[in-house]
Design a protein around this motif. Structure first.
Motif, mmCIF file in Angstrom:
data_model
loop_
_atom_site.group_PDB
_atom_site.id
_atom_site.type_symbol
_atom_site.label_atom_id
_atom_site.label_comp_id
_atom_site.label_asym_id
_atom_site.label_seq_id
_atom_site.Cartn_x
_atom_site.Cartn_y
_atom_site.Cartn_z
ATOM 1 N N PRO A 73 0.948 -1.212 0.025
ATOM 2 C CA PRO A 73 0.017 -0.044 0.031
ATOM 3 C C PRO A 73 0.854 1.296 0.000
ATOM 4 C CG PRO A 73 -0.240 -0.914 2.023
ATOM 5 C CD PRO A 73 0.265 -2.022 1.245
ATOM 6 N N ALA A 74 2.065 1.366 0.643
ATOM 7 C CA ALA A 74 2.929 2.357 0.467
ATOM 8 C C ALA A 74 3.450 2.654 -1.005
ATOM 9 C CB ALA A 74 3.950 2.128 1.769
ATOM 10 N N ASP A 126 -5.441 7.487 3.655
ATOM 11 C CA ASP A 126 -4.944 8.239 4.491
ATOM 12 C C ASP A 126 -3.577 9.008 4.123
ATOM 13 O OD1 ASP A 126 -6.972 8.082 6.428
ATOM 14 O OD2 ASP A 126 -5.755 6.660 7.644
ATOM 15 N N LEU A 127 -2.760 8.246 3.484
ATOM 16 C CA LEU A 127 -1.365 8.499 2.743
ATOM 17 C C LEU A 127 -1.461 9.823 1.774
ATOM 18 C CD1 LEU A 127 0.556 5.186 2.768
ATOM 19 C CD2 LEU A 127 1.247 6.946 4.082
ATOM 20 N N LEU A 128 -2.468 9.476 1.021
ATOM 21 C CA LEU A 128 -2.742 10.421 -0.415
ATOM 22 C C LEU A 128 -3.126 11.816 0.630
ATOM 23 C CD1 LEU A 128 -4.531 8.281 -2.739
ATOM 24 C CD2 LEU A 128 -2.355 9.064 -2.833
ATOM 25 N N HIS A 129 -3.918 11.764 1.518
ATOM 26 C CA HIS A 129 -4.277 12.961 2.062
ATOM 27 C C HIS A 129 -3.128 13.343 3.273
ATOM 28 C CE1 HIS A 129 -8.731 13.475 1.239
ATOM 29 N NE2 HIS A 129 -8.356 12.030 0.815
ATOM 30 N N THR A 146 4.686 8.391 5.878
ATOM 31 C CA THR A 146 4.088 9.672 5.559
ATOM 32 C C THR A 146 4.831 9.947 4.086
ATOM 33 O OG1 THR A 146 4.538 10.670 7.612
ATOM 34 C CG2 THR A 146 4.017 12.141 5.887
ATOM 35 N N LEU A 147 3.890 10.330 3.090
ATOM 36 C CA LEU A 147 4.338 10.560 1.910
ATOM 37 C C LEU A 147 5.278 11.761 1.843
ATOM 38 C CD1 LEU A 147 1.488 9.551 -0.547
ATOM 39 C CD2 LEU A 147 3.597 8.350 -0.013
ATOM 40 N N PRO A 154 -6.194 15.601 -3.212
ATOM 41 C CA PRO A 154 -5.866 14.219 -3.314
ATOM 42 C C PRO A 154 -6.848 13.552 -4.195
ATOM 43 C CG PRO A 154 -5.873 14.725 -0.987
ATOM 44 C CD PRO A 154 -6.137 15.796 -1.685
ATOM 45 N N PRO A 155 -6.594 12.751 -5.315
ATOM 46 C CA PRO A 155 -7.653 12.181 -6.029
ATOM 47 C C PRO A 155 -8.673 11.263 -5.539
ATOM 48 C CG PRO A 155 -5.819 10.735 -6.259
ATOM 49 C CD PRO A 155 -5.297 11.949 -5.335
ATOM 50 N N PRO A 156 -9.808 10.988 -5.861
ATOM 51 C CA PRO A 156 -10.758 10.437 -5.475
ATOM 52 C C PRO A 156 -10.369 9.085 -5.550
ATOM 53 C CG PRO A 156 -11.915 11.212 -7.394
ATOM 54 C CD PRO A 156 -10.592 11.914 -7.279
#
Length: 265
Positions: A73-74, A126-129, A146-147, A154-156
């Protein structure tokens, strides 16, 4: 009733070399969205999406869907964030179980796909946000991740599914749901209701939510435009916010379908 956004699918049974012409034709025809698949073992969804976005200027590109067992997922969040930053507002990634037999073939099948999808979608979103994620789940284990380059907008993040549990999960943890073309109209109605119930249970009823419905059509049918119009009207009444047409056949050419959708004008 708001008119749905209309899209067309480039199926992975078509060669990657065909994608540029299709993407440019879709944009020239005024098609809002081009959707790609990541079926095993054809074409990578993220690589084809990036190429289609780079070849166009306004076209929105979705991937329905990225099988979650195939990527950490990362890594998925890093890739999605990168594409979203390079092409702001134009990328629509979808996540899903993947075909379980294919996941078995690559040694990635899990005993509880629902648990994996819940943990994975939550972590990636969460990471995208821009959030820091610490998760010690059954399948997803991230420690202080954290990114460095999260997207400014963030994209949907959508979830694709057929069964009521998966569709309900989409309403609970995602920004939209992708309903497959194999579903009947009654099943689409149930899917819309299940997604809404999931959103309500999670206290997210007021948040934006995209209901994407895929529809199979015969691109060679003489009354194709009429069939497209009928599908759009019917699915809008059911609650679809996006209707995506996909051509049938072994390796269908999407160009006739793009031309027919454009005629709706």
């Amino acid at each position: 009733m708001t008119d749905p956004t209309i899209g067309v699918t480039f199926r992975p049974q078509c060669s990657p070399e065909q994608l540029r012409d299709v993407a440019r034709a879709a944009e020239a025809a005024g098609i809002a969205q081009l959707w790609l698949w990541e079926d095993c073992f054809f074409e990578g969804g993220l690589s084809t999406a990036t190429a289609a976005l780079a070849w166009t200027e306004r076209l929105h590109v979705g991937v329905g869907l990225l099988p979650v067992p195939l990527r950490n997922p990362a890594l998925a969040a890093m890739e999605i964030a990168t594409v979203a930053r390079m092409f702001p507002g134009r990328f629509r990634p979808g996540l899903g179980h993947g075909v379980l037999e294919w996941m078995e073939q690559v040694g990635a099948r899990v005993s509880s796909p629902m648990t994996l999808l819940r943990e994975y979608t939550t972590a990636v979103r969460d990471l995208l946000h821009g959030r820091t994620v610490d998760m010690e789940g059954r399948y997803v284990r991230l420690s202080d991740v954290t990114l460095d380059w999260p997207p400014a907008s963030p994209p949907p993040l959508l979830v694709g599914g057929r069964g009521p549990k998966t569709v309900g999960l989409a309403g609970e943890v995602a920004d939209g749901v992708i309903l497959d073309s194999v579903l009947s109209l009654d099943q689409v109605r149930e899917g819309v209701a299940n997604a809404a119930a999931g959103s309500k249970a999670a206290g997210r009823s007021g948040e934006p939510f995209d209901t994407v419905v895929f529809v199979e059509v015969d691109a060679g049918a003489p009354d194709l435009v009429a069939r497209i119009d009928e599908s759009v009207t019917t699915l809008a009444e059911i609650g679809a916010s996006t209707v995506v047409f996909q051509p049938v056949g072994e390796a269908p050419d999407p160009l006739p379908l793009i031309a027919a959708v454009a005629k709706r004008g």
